[in-house]
Design an enzyme around this catalytic site. Structure first.
Site, PDB file in Angstrom:
ATOM      1  N   ASN A  20       0.868  -1.171   0.000  1.00  0.00           N
ATOM      2  CA  ASN A  20       0.000   0.000   0.000  1.00  0.00           C
ATOM      3  C   ASN A  20       0.909   1.226   0.000  1.00  0.00           C
ATOM      4  O   ASN A  20       1.439   1.608   1.036  1.00  0.00           O
ATOM      5  CB  ASN A  20      -0.893  -0.047   1.240  1.00  0.00           C
ATOM      6  N   ARG A  82      -2.633  -2.212  -3.396  1.00  0.00           N
ATOM      7  CA  ARG A  82      -3.831  -1.395  -3.177  1.00  0.00           C
ATOM      8  C   ARG A  82      -3.698  -0.163  -4.075  1.00  0.00           C
ATOM      9  O   ARG A  82      -2.741   0.604  -3.941  1.00  0.00           O
ATOM     10  CB  ARG A  82      -3.926  -0.967  -1.725  1.00  0.00           C
ATOM     11  N   HIS A 171     -12.574   3.087   0.014  1.00  0.00           N
ATOM     12  CA  HIS A 171     -12.653   2.065   1.074  1.00  0.00           C
ATOM     13  C   HIS A 171     -13.419   0.843   0.577  1.00  0.00           C
ATOM     14  O   HIS A 171     -13.940   0.058   1.377  1.00  0.00           O
ATOM     15  CB  HIS A 171     -13.377   2.559   2.343  1.00  0.00           C
ATOM     16  N   ARG A 232     -10.347  15.168   8.112  1.00  0.00           N
ATOM     17  CA  ARG A 232     -11.102  15.648   6.944  1.00  0.00           C
ATOM     18  C   ARG A 232     -12.501  16.101   7.344  1.00  0.00           C
ATOM     19  O   ARG A 232     -13.137  15.473   8.195  1.00  0.00           O
ATOM     20  CB  ARG A 232     -11.229  14.534   5.894  1.00  0.00           C
ATOM     21  N   GLU A 375      -8.215  -5.338   5.135  1.00  0.00           N
ATOM     22  CA  GLU A 375      -8.031  -5.030   3.714  1.00  0.00           C
ATOM     23  C   GLU A 375      -6.878  -5.829   3.113  1.00  0.00           C
ATOM     24  O   GLU A 375      -6.949  -6.243   1.956  1.00  0.00           O
ATOM     25  CB  GLU A 375      -7.789  -3.525   3.540  1.00  0.00           C
TER      26      GLU A 375
END
Ligand code: AMP
Length: 389
Positions: A20, A82, A171, A232, A375
């Protein structure tokens, strides 16, 4: 570099290396896709700012660590990457060749911080592991088939079409993995379960899934839309952006920094880590209390929307760092919804969820669950399925 190694597991074949690559970091995990057993995992941070100038050097460091842990590179059956943005091109995991790599690079216009880093990671892995299959698993893929009504921004359609401006969602690997675990846990076919998944980590997103198909999600063109996150803002009036520019003279980079890094929980109370926010609330901090209330308000707004969109809901599931570990958020997100068949049992909800856990009372119409996401395992499984390695 921080990493953990289980050297006892290093000698078998068939492990998948999951990478990733962020703009300044490289997360890695070597694991067995069948059992989920992790051989080694870690992260190299501050790439470009330290003695690790680029992703190539970072991956060489990782391989040096493998060597000193007695892990033979030939035990890597395949590499799973990813990749953040698959645009309108990629709707499933894809074996990487030159054309695929070029397309991921082209999609950088939609994810200027993420896709170039993903491309760098892929290039280096192909160079250092020639002949090993590389697979791209896209964060957007699970939402590729969102209904047009959910994916379309109500802006000039010619502009939107020309520049591929629409809601993509992110996601996706987590939402898919967790929703599949939910169906398994309930002992029902995936295609028959209607569910809401709440991925609450440092980034946060919600999804509505009807019979295995995502019909809505809270993130949009970018991962900025939707829920309140660690740093965020999530949803704001787009007019706020115009105002920041016109009335305050803020430039695009400054606004980007404000909304992506100085907003959310951090913007409201100075802390983005949920545990710290809890600590502040417990100490009576009013700003942290407001931050939490805004977070919960937004979350409930999405839950309400998805209840209506789905009509019938079989399961509501909390996942990721906050969702798996913070009983308070789970209770507050669903408080007072008994008339919709939704309730949380205080005893079942008391702890952290290391395994899929039902937190609703027996016999409740809607199963409320906390399910750990993974993940890396999802990417490893997609990778091995495609590579046949
Ligand atoms: P993730 O992005 O999934 O790694 O989640 C990171 C977030 O999970 C951070 O805000 C952490 O504060 C939060 N988190 C991790 N452990 C806990 C915990 N035990 N209680 C509350 N929040 C937690």
């Amino acid at each position: 570099m921080t990493g953990t190694t289980d050297t006892t597991a290093g000698s078998r074949g068939g492990a998948v290396l999951v990478l990733n690559s962020g703009s300044s970091s490289l997360k890695y995990q070597l694991l067995y896709p069948d059992t989920g057993e992790v051989v080694v995992s870690g992260i190299i941070e501050r790439i470009g700012e330290t003695d690790v100038p680029d992703h190539g050097t970072a991956l060489r460091r990782v391989f040096d660590e493998f060597a000193s842990a007695g892990i033979d590179l030939s035990s890597i059956a395949a590499v799973g990457h990813r990749v953040v943005h698959g645009g309108r091109t990629f709707h499933e995991p894809t074996l990487i060749d030159d054309d695929v790599l070029a397309e991921i690079r082209r999609l950088s216009s939609l994810a200027p911080l993420h896709n170039p880093a993903n491309v760098a990671g892929i290039e280096v892995a192909r160079e250092l592991l020639p002949g090993v299959d590389q697979v791209a698993v896209f964060d957007t893929a699970f939402f590729f088939h969102l209904p047009d009504a959910a994916a379309t921004y109500a802006i000039d359609s010619a502009v939107a079409e020309q520049h591929a401006l629409r809601r993509y969602g992110f996601h996706g690997t987590s939402h898919r993995y967790v929703s599949e675990r939910v169906a398994e846990f309930l002992g029902r076919p995936y295609s028959e379960v209607n569910q809401i998944v709440l991925h609450l980590g440092n980034g946060a997103s919600a999804s509505a899934i009807r019979g295995g198909r995502a019909i809505d999600t809270s993130m949009g063109l970018t991962p900025l839309e939707g829920l309140v996150m660690g740093t965020r803002s999530g949803d704001i009036d787009p007019g706020l952006v115009l105002h920041l520019n016109r009335a305050l003279g803020m430039g695009v980079d400054e606004i980007d920094d404000l909304l992506n890094r100085r907003s959310g929980l951090r913007g409201l109370c100075g802390e983005n880590d949920f545990r710290s926010v809890r600590g502040l609330i417990d100490a009576g901090d009013a700003a942290a209390r407001l931050a939490y209330d805004v977070y919960v308000h937004r979350l409930r707004r999405y839950i309400g929307a998805y209840l209506v969109e789905l009509g019938r809901v079989d399961a509501i599931t909390f996942t990721a760092g906050v969702g798996e570990n913070d009983p308070g958020i789970r209770a507050d997100a669903l408080a007072g919804l008994e008339r919709f068949g939704i309730a949380v049992d205080p005893e079942r909800n008391a702890g952290r969820a290391a395994v899929p856990t039902r937190i609703s009372p027996d016999g409740a119409e809607v199963a409320v669950l906390a399910v750990p996401t993974n993940e890396e395992l999802a990417i490893a499984r997609d990778t091995i399925a495609l590579s046949g390695g």
